[in-house]
Design an enzyme around this catalytic site. Structure first.
Site, PDB file in Angstrom:
ATOM      1  CG  ASP A  32      -7.257  -3.354  -2.212  1.00 52.43           C
ATOM      2  OD1 ASP A  32      -7.842  -2.468  -1.562  1.00 52.43           O
ATOM      3  OD2 ASP A  32      -6.036  -3.544  -2.175  1.00 52.43           O
ATOM      4  CG  HIS A  58      -5.580  -2.684   1.084  1.00 56.35           C
ATOM      5  ND1 HIS A  58      -4.956  -2.450  -0.120  1.00 56.35           N
ATOM      6  CD2 HIS A  58      -5.000  -1.813   1.951  1.00 56.35           C
ATOM      7  CE1 HIS A  58      -4.061  -1.485   0.003  1.00 56.35           C
ATOM      8  NE2 HIS A  58      -4.052  -1.087   1.259  1.00 56.35           N
ATOM      9  CB  SER A  66      -0.947  -0.063   1.204  1.00 53.87           C
ATOM     10  OG  SER A  66      -1.992   0.873   1.073  1.00 53.87           O
TER      11      SER A  66
END
EC number: 3.1.2.12
Lengths: 281, 281
Positions: B226, B259, B150
């Site tokens: 995600d 995620h 991320s």
């Protein structure tokens, strides 16, 4: 039949990590547990490994830290991961809020003492209610094994020794082997079962193992740098009990390992492969 | 030279998971980081993989949840796992304490704006100070690769694209690919670098990749379930930039993954094996 409410559902190693909530009739409160369903469970029910966690844990510690799902996905085994005590408003905790009694510390016993006996029935929850619920609603079979860490290692050993027909195999990481004889165990057993120590014996893995040859194979790993080894865990006593009864106990001292999930993660693959030998055709 | 203070040292997969504290001259505060040293590092220095974590993380999330150490132990790679921002009293946070700016959200840039510029120099800390410290005191070599998740995937891509001579390879899980063009990125870049968007370009992986063919191989995994995919991550833009520059970018959409660290754990082994191809003889 009670209903499982899905809290979350996440893809993991091509299978699914799912968290459920449900009403527990045995514990008289709402409970959560996690399950890992390997990809093979999309075709047919798969055997299930029940994991019992240690003091202060919920279902989340093992789920996030053990790495067990990778191996479970390969072998085609489900993981059922319950909480460590009843929870919620109205469930009594340790009077001082200590970490080693009450919430997060159910010790996998059926309490007989007030004010705990209305909720703290973890032995029956783990060995009866939870498997019935899970097997009714999830693609898992009645082929079961059980394992755990520390307080959960104690719980797994006690359940498999008392009711071996429920499980094909049992294993433990750094279990509390002789709770009638260590501070954590004596506090919990006195609090949940009362001061008559004759009532404690059926929750002591070493006493159970000395009394009767184990009907299931047992694997135990113990780190020799574990800070709780001598005072709380006492694997030597379990080893001696296994010798007395001539049981199939493999106890391995692992040099340099402590009591943490890093120790569990290191050897979890070997435990899953051990159980797979008895659970899979 | 600064001194590393050992905070903890735990056995893990026959190697050691160690946490250090040290004074950072670049960040102007005391910092902590974790390192995994595989068993091979007892014989000679080993190559090091630098892991950059995402928003709200410290060095502990990846250490506990990724399972990377199992593969690092097999391959003989060290893992260096820094924090995500400067820390401590006197380090300014987001004015409203938001999770996506300030503490836990350094975005791996060198801030130019008050009050952040005295501490938020994460680009230089990760690419210069931390490797120098670690290579001086630990059994790791100057053979480096970098990867992250991320916000950390953004940081890893930016560092490898700007200074490819520092790294053999780069990879990312669900990276923020085009921060000049998403809410997380625009907030961070404006806050740390000011409102002149021409100053942002050197921290945008897609813009860097479009401008110049990447000198190192790139692997990116992205879950298609995600929750941040469309608004914040924008892997299509990175893919387009790679096409424009003719770069060696492999971007894989992974069906059903979200995620979380469950996504990271699922594919971490493939990322370590990818880096090993370039780091090991």
């Amino acid at each position: 039949m009670h209903t499982l409410e899905k809290i979350s559902d996440q893809r993991l190693f091509a299978g699914r990590q799912i968290r459920y909530a449900h009403d527990s009739a045995v514990l008289n409160c709402r409970m959560q547990f996690s399950v890992y369903l390997p990809p093979q469970s999309e075709q047919q029910p798969v055997p299930a490994l029940y994991w019992l966690s240690g003091l202060t844990c919920t279902d989340e510690n093992f789920s996030a830290k053990s790495g067990a799902q990778r191996v479970a996905a390969e072998l085609g085994l489900a993981l059922v991961i319950p909480d460590t005590s009843p929870r919620g408003e109205g469930v009594p905790d340790d009077p001082e809020g200590a970490y080693d009694f009450g919430l997060g510390a159910g010790f996998y016993v059926n309490a007989t003492q007030a004010p705990y006996q209305d909720h703290y029935q973890m032995y029956d929850y783990i060995s009866r209610e939870l498997p019935a619920l899970a097997e009714a609603d999830l693609p898992i079979s009645t082929q079961r094994a059980i394992f755990g860490h520390s307080m959960g290692g104690h719980g797994a050993l006690v359940m498999a020794l008392r009711e071996p027909y429920r499980y094909r195999s049992v294993s433990a990481f750094a279990p509390i082997c002789n709770p009638v004889n260590c501070p954590w165990g004596r506090k919990a057993l006195a609090g949940y079962l009362g001061n008559d120590e004759s009532q404690w014996q059926d929750y002591d893995a070493s006493m159970l193992l000395a009394k009767r040859k184990a009907a299931v194979p047992i694997l135990v790993d113990q780190g020799d740098a574990d800070q709780f080894l001598a005072e709380q865990l006492k694997p030597d006593t379990l080893q001696a009990a296994g010798t007395v009864s001539g049981s199939a106990l493999e106890l391995r001292m692992q040099p340099g390992y402590d009591h943490s999930y890093y120790f569990v993660a290191t050897f979890i693959e070997e435990h899953l492969r051990f159980h797979a030998r008895y659970l899979l055709p």
